[in-house]
Write a protein that holds these residues in place. Structure first.
Motif, PDB file in Angstrom:
ATOM      1  N   SER B 116      14.256  15.964  -0.942  1.00 58.00           N
ATOM      2  CA  SER B 116      14.486  15.346   0.046  1.00 58.00           C
ATOM      3  C   SER B 116      13.112  14.895   0.790  1.00 58.00           C
ATOM      4  CB  SER B 116      15.166  15.902   1.442  1.00 58.00           C
ATOM      5  OG  SER B 116      15.116  15.297   2.530  1.00 58.00           O
ATOM      6  N   ALA B 117      12.613  13.692   1.163  1.00 59.43           N
ATOM      7  CA  ALA B 117      11.547  13.298   1.808  1.00 59.43           C
ATOM      8  C   ALA B 117      11.573  13.224   3.238  1.00 59.43           C
ATOM      9  CB  ALA B 117      10.751  12.283   1.234  1.00 59.43           C
ATOM     10  N   GLU B 118      12.798  13.473   3.910  1.00 59.80           N
ATOM     11  CA  GLU B 118      13.223  13.279   5.252  1.00 59.80           C
ATOM     12  C   GLU B 118      12.626  14.222   5.953  1.00 59.80           C
ATOM     13  OE1 GLU B 118      17.554  12.200   4.817  1.00 59.80           O
ATOM     14  OE2 GLU B 118      16.690  11.967   2.949  1.00 59.80           O
ATOM     15  N   PRO B 119      12.341  14.018   7.270  1.00 58.89           N
ATOM     16  CA  PRO B 119      11.755  15.064   7.970  1.00 58.89           C
ATOM     17  C   PRO B 119      12.637  16.181   8.664  1.00 58.89           C
ATOM     18  CG  PRO B 119      12.043  12.885   9.575  1.00 58.89           C
ATOM     19  CD  PRO B 119      12.307  12.748   7.997  1.00 58.89           C
ATOM     20  N   PHE B 120      14.046  16.048   8.429  1.00 57.01           N
ATOM     21  CA  PHE B 120      15.011  17.170   9.168  1.00 57.01           C
ATOM     22  C   PHE B 120      15.981  17.344   8.023  1.00 57.01           C
ATOM     23  CE2 PHE B 120      18.946  18.512  10.750  1.00 57.01           C
ATOM     24  CZ  PHE B 120      18.378  19.527  11.747  1.00 57.01           C
ATOM     25  N   THR B 249      24.457  32.577   4.819  1.00 58.33           N
ATOM     26  CA  THR B 249      23.013  32.340   5.103  1.00 58.33           C
ATOM     27  C   THR B 249      22.722  30.960   5.539  1.00 58.33           C
ATOM     28  OG1 THR B 249      22.497  34.147   3.626  1.00 58.33           O
ATOM     29  CG2 THR B 249      20.808  32.736   3.865  1.00 58.33           C
ATOM     30  N   LEU B 250      23.343  30.109   4.907  1.00 60.09           N
ATOM     31  CA  LEU B 250      22.917  28.570   5.200  1.00 60.09           C
ATOM     32  C   LEU B 250      23.449  28.283   6.704  1.00 60.09           C
ATOM     33  CD1 LEU B 250      22.021  25.706   4.558  1.00 60.09           C
ATOM     34  CD2 LEU B 250      24.198  25.207   3.568  1.00 60.09           C
ATOM     35  N   ALA B 251      24.630  28.814   6.950  1.00 61.83           N
ATOM     36  CA  ALA B 251      25.207  28.473   8.520  1.00 61.83           C
ATOM     37  C   ALA B 251      24.459  28.923   9.295  1.00 61.83           C
ATOM     38  CB  ALA B 251      26.774  29.012   8.255  1.00 61.83           C
ATOM     39  N   ALA B 252      23.731  30.198   9.182  1.00 60.65           N
ATOM     40  CA  ALA B 252      22.735  30.646  10.124  1.00 60.65           C
ATOM     41  C   ALA B 252      21.558  29.859  10.624  1.00 60.65           C
ATOM     42  CB  ALA B 252      22.074  31.941   9.576  1.00 60.65           C
ATOM     43  N   VAL B 253      21.275  28.759   9.614  1.00 58.25           N
ATOM     44  CA  VAL B 253      20.266  27.826  10.271  1.00 58.25           C
ATOM     45  C   VAL B 253      20.707  26.409  10.455  1.00 58.25           C
ATOM     46  CG1 VAL B 253      18.238  29.126   8.793  1.00 58.25           C
ATOM     47  CG2 VAL B 253      19.615  27.423   7.753  1.00 58.25           C
ATOM     48  N   LEU B 254      21.819  26.075  10.314  1.00 57.07           N
ATOM     49  CA  LEU B 254      22.436  24.895  10.436  1.00 57.07           C
ATOM     50  C   LEU B 254      22.189  24.239  11.791  1.00 57.07           C
ATOM     51  CD1 LEU B 254      25.812  24.744   8.426  1.00 57.07           C
ATOM     52  CD2 LEU B 254      23.489  23.876   7.827  1.00 57.07           C
ATOM     53  N   ASP B 255      21.915  23.006  12.281  1.00 56.81           N
ATOM     54  CA  ASP B 255      22.036  22.435  13.449  1.00 56.81           C
ATOM     55  C   ASP B 255      22.171  21.004  13.265  1.00 56.81           C
ATOM     56  OD1 ASP B 255      21.538  22.433  16.240  1.00 56.81           O
ATOM     57  OD2 ASP B 255      19.157  22.498  16.132  1.00 56.81           O
ATOM     58  N   GLY B 256      23.084  20.545  12.791  1.00 54.43           N
ATOM     59  CA  GLY B 256      23.376  19.280  12.614  1.00 54.43           C
ATOM     60  C   GLY B 256      23.404  18.602  11.117  1.00 54.43           C
ATOM     61  N   PRO B 257      23.945  17.490  10.926  1.00 59.25           N
ATOM     62  CA  PRO B 257      23.971  17.101   9.748  1.00 59.25           C
ATOM     63  C   PRO B 257      22.513  16.559   9.071  1.00 59.25           C
ATOM     64  CG  PRO B 257      24.603  15.528  11.335  1.00 59.25           C
ATOM     65  CD  PRO B 257      24.414  16.531  12.089  1.00 59.25           C
ATOM     66  N   GLY B 258      22.515  16.509   7.894  1.00 60.20           N
ATOM     67  CA  GLY B 258      21.328  16.272   6.941  1.00 60.20           C
ATOM     68  C   GLY B 258      21.220  16.754   5.551  1.00 60.20           C
ATOM     69  N   PRO B 259      20.189  16.498   4.801  1.00 61.05           N
ATOM     70  CA  PRO B 259      20.217  16.721   3.473  1.00 61.05           C
ATOM     71  C   PRO B 259      20.242  18.233   3.347  1.00 61.05           C
ATOM     72  CG  PRO B 259      18.219  15.863   3.833  1.00 61.05           C
ATOM     73  CD  PRO B 259      19.138  15.644   5.085  1.00 61.05           C
ATOM     74  N   VAL B 260      21.092  18.853   2.286  1.00 63.88           N
ATOM     75  CA  VAL B 260      20.891  20.312   1.722  1.00 63.88           C
ATOM     76  C   VAL B 260      20.370  20.161   0.534  1.00 63.88           C
ATOM     77  CG1 VAL B 260      21.972  22.623   1.752  1.00 63.88           C
ATOM     78  CG2 VAL B 260      22.619  20.922   3.489  1.00 63.88           C
ATOM     79  N   GLY B 287      28.981  16.239   6.815  1.00 63.18           N
ATOM     80  CA  GLY B 287      27.633  15.566   7.193  1.00 63.18           C
ATOM     81  C   GLY B 287      26.496  16.192   6.439  1.00 63.18           C
ATOM     82  N   LEU B 288      26.726  17.109   5.475  1.00 61.96           N
ATOM     83  CA  LEU B 288      25.819  17.912   4.673  1.00 61.96           C
ATOM     84  C   LEU B 288      25.660  17.200   3.369  1.00 61.96           C
ATOM     85  CD1 LEU B 288      26.249  21.635   5.376  1.00 61.96           C
ATOM     86  CD2 LEU B 288      24.562  19.751   6.602  1.00 61.96           C
ATOM     87  N   ASP B 289      24.486  16.716   2.951  1.00 60.68           N
ATOM     88  CA  ASP B 289      24.324  15.968   1.613  1.00 60.68           C
ATOM     89  C   ASP B 289      23.735  16.953   0.686  1.00 60.68           C
ATOM     90  OD1 ASP B 289      23.783  14.235  -0.333  1.00 60.68           O
ATOM     91  OD2 ASP B 289      22.364  13.213   0.684  1.00 60.68           O
ATOM     92  N   MET B 290      24.665  17.609  -0.283  1.00 60.27           N
ATOM     93  CA  MET B 290      24.168  18.705  -1.297  1.00 60.27           C
ATOM     94  C   MET B 290      23.224  18.121  -2.286  1.00 60.27           C
ATOM     95  SD  MET B 290      25.509  21.549   0.070  1.00 60.27           S
ATOM     96  CE  MET B 290      26.917  21.975   1.187  1.00 60.27           C
ATOM     97  N   ARG B 291      22.402  18.537  -2.470  1.00 60.25           N
ATOM     98  CA  ARG B 291      21.358  18.054  -3.695  1.00 60.25           C
ATOM     99  C   ARG B 291      20.554  18.976  -4.418  1.00 60.25           C
ATOM    100  NH1 ARG B 291      17.778  13.930   0.028  1.00 60.25           N
ATOM    101  NH2 ARG B 291      19.379  12.746   1.209  1.00 60.25           N
ATOM    102  N   PRO B 292      21.459  19.319  -5.595  1.00 58.63           N
ATOM    103  CA  PRO B 292      20.735  20.622  -6.414  1.00 58.63           C
ATOM    104  C   PRO B 292      19.690  19.882  -7.143  1.00 58.63           C
ATOM    105  CG  PRO B 292      23.150  19.913  -7.108  1.00 58.63           C
ATOM    106  CD  PRO B 292      22.603  18.804  -6.208  1.00 58.63           C
ATOM    107  N   VAL B 293      18.647  20.993  -7.204  1.00 58.61           N
ATOM    108  CA  VAL B 293      17.671  20.607  -7.910  1.00 58.61           C
ATOM    109  C   VAL B 293      17.101  21.730  -8.926  1.00 58.61           C
ATOM    110  CG1 VAL B 293      16.524  19.202  -6.156  1.00 58.61           C
ATOM    111  CG2 VAL B 293      15.837  21.616  -6.201  1.00 58.61           C
ATOM    112  N   VAL B 294      16.361  21.431  -9.993  1.00 51.77           N
ATOM    113  CA  VAL B 294      16.194  22.611 -10.964  1.00 51.77           C
ATOM    114  C   VAL B 294      15.007  23.548 -10.665  1.00 51.77           C
ATOM    115  CG1 VAL B 294      17.553  21.363 -12.968  1.00 51.77           C
ATOM    116  CG2 VAL B 294      14.750  20.809 -12.508  1.00 51.77           C
TER     117      VAL B 294
END
Lengths: 328, 328
Positions: B116-120, B249-260, B287-294
């Motif tokens: 992701s190159a998005e700021p959030f 662990t992810l839920a602990a930092v969630l604060d609205g929709p965005g790429p994951v 609202g979470l866009d899951m993006r696996p990377v290697v």
């Protein structure tokens, strides 16, 4: 001299070593304490020093020398040590005039024979580690846990200390409830509670993590006392779970009524751990005679007598216990 | 030369290091792989060798030298390294002609900017360890877990491997259910399954315990693949619990929709871990866009561009990803 038979039982632990000098009737005629005596955790040099110091102190109370001693039984944690692996200690003993026989026994057996001379029963030790055994015909017939800090030792001092550390870092990471363990651990580590953050994380969390990783993992056992003094819901839950784990470990070797000798700092006194331990055993506790002991010194003495061919009885145990109690 | 700006992004890991050489527009003009690049786990000598080898390989594809590079961004696990602590690497780079600026970034940021190159947005990495972050305005604003093998990293490769080891020793200690993990681990350790006992305990248990304690604890992460291949109820339960821990662990930092952005071997492919992860997130996954990377190579390149003053956009990311894909 003046004695028919002299034996020494060594209760060689990771922090200190006790030597019990007895006559063939089980009369304790010398008692001494030395430093660390386990070669696995301390190395053979330091362990040898600890053992020899305890023996010297025990002999000092009598007119005997090592040349008068026919059998030395060394009880220690870990795998039983054969003749070859025991060479480190035999060399030290021979140099001081010992010409008798050296045998090695499990620390669990020493714990058992500190509280019982009966041929059938159980011992559970919960100190830094945790392990239970069933004794049949005077020997270990079944073992449960004792698998070490990384893989087992459930309910042990390490287990409790590790849970204390995790409860604190989880609170500071906002992943667990608030607990009195946190100010207690910060004070223990000498870290000041501050609210500065970096990348959204409390810097005090980084400090705590760094301080805990600077320890050898087994040293987390030193945090177990914090759970006993904090006395809040998080600490109580840790202690209750420890007691339940220890009950499960004992239950795994149970096979009928008998004495249960309780060794190690976690179980040998009244505490929420002991309460949960008894509660979890439930009906399985019927017919079990719980006998807390403070260490394995008496049992090591009894094992030495047995190795010398003495037929030990409840009377022998009572004589050894009583006479040793008068010497320390 | 022939390039306006040249930057290098380093994705320096505990087992290998990737170097990405880009122009100021995000065109990848060189890619190289070297050995271990984390000085915390490998020491500065070995890490320096790994980093320099990756850089040499990346430069070899171009006509450029280190003297032409204006910025190097090094992404690695652990605390961000300041100028002083980075001296070990700057010395190596200077000796090869580098006269630009060296910056250090979190490996979590490199993972994020790979997807992701998005700021959030969010990144969660589950490899040997496990950690999640929230990115705000292009920087890490919140962090969860990443507390290491002893205190956290719940759901990580280490966590899974440790549970594999414990499930096996518990079966062999008659304290847990039978599992396909046991023959798999015995084969992995080269231990023959035998039924001989000593003091009521399977000798094969002693062998397994000895073999596991001979490892550094973190090496238990290498046992995680056994859980993915064993595919019985015990293994499935470990993987499901890992996925649930990672979701927490992810839920602990969630604060609205965005790429994951999902990094690390445990989460980046379809598996029972990923299934349980998504299931546990439940409605929070909306609202979470899951993006696996290697790996974090692309993100390290993007971080280097940003450090050189380039305004990175989704188009920059697409250009860097596409051109790098053509080089490896």
């Amino acid at each position: 001299m003046g004695y028919d038979t002299l034996t020494i039982g060594l209760d060689a632990g990771g922090t200190s070593t006790r030597a019990v000098l007895t006559t063939g009737t089980g009369e304790c005629v010398g008692f001494g304490v030395g430093g660390r005596g386990n070669p696995t955790s301390s190395g053979v040099e330091i362990a040898g020093d600890g053992v020899m110091a305890s023996i010297a102190a025990a002999l000092a109370a009598s007119s005997a020398t090592l040349a008068d001693v026919s059998v030395i039984a060394t009880a220690m944690a870990g795998q039983r040590i054969g003749d070859e692996e025991g060479a480190w200690l035999m060399a030290r003993l021979s140099a001081e005039g010992f010409a008798g026989r050296l045998v090695f026994e499990s620390d669990l057996a020493a714990t058992y024979f500190t509280g019982s001379a009966e041929p059938f029963g159980y011992a559970i030790v919960a100190g830094t580690g945790a392990c239970a055994v069933r004794i049949e015909d005077g020997s270990i017939a079944a073992t449960a846990d004792g698998l070490g800090w990384l893989l087992g030792d459930r309910g042990s001092g390490y287990w409790i200390g590790h849970r204390v550390a995790r409860a604190v870092v989880r609170e500071l990471d906002h992943a667990g409830p608030r607990t009195a363990l946190t100010p207690a651990l910060l004070a223990h580590l000498g870290i000041t509670a501050e609210t500065a953050r970096r990348e959204g994380r409390l810097q005090v969390l980084d400090q705590v993590v760094e301080a805990l990783y600077a320890l050898r993992p087994i040293e987390l056992a030193a945090l177990a006392p914090l759970a006993f003094t904090a006395a809040d819901a998080v600490a109580e839950r840790i202690l209750h779970r420890a007691g339940a784990h220890l009950a499960d470990t004992l239950a795994a070797v149970l096979d009928g009524p008998g004495p249960v000798v309780l060794g190690g700092s976690v179980l040998c006194r009244d505490s929420p751990v002991r309460d949960a331990f008894v509660r979890r055993l439930g009906a399985a506790a019927d017919g079990l005679d719980m006998r807390p002991v403070v260490d394995g010194a008496v049992g090591a003495g009894l094992l030495a007598l047995r190795a010398a061919g003495v037929a030990v009885s409840p009377e022998t145990l009572a004589r050894l216990s009583g006479s040793l109690a008068g010497m320390r």
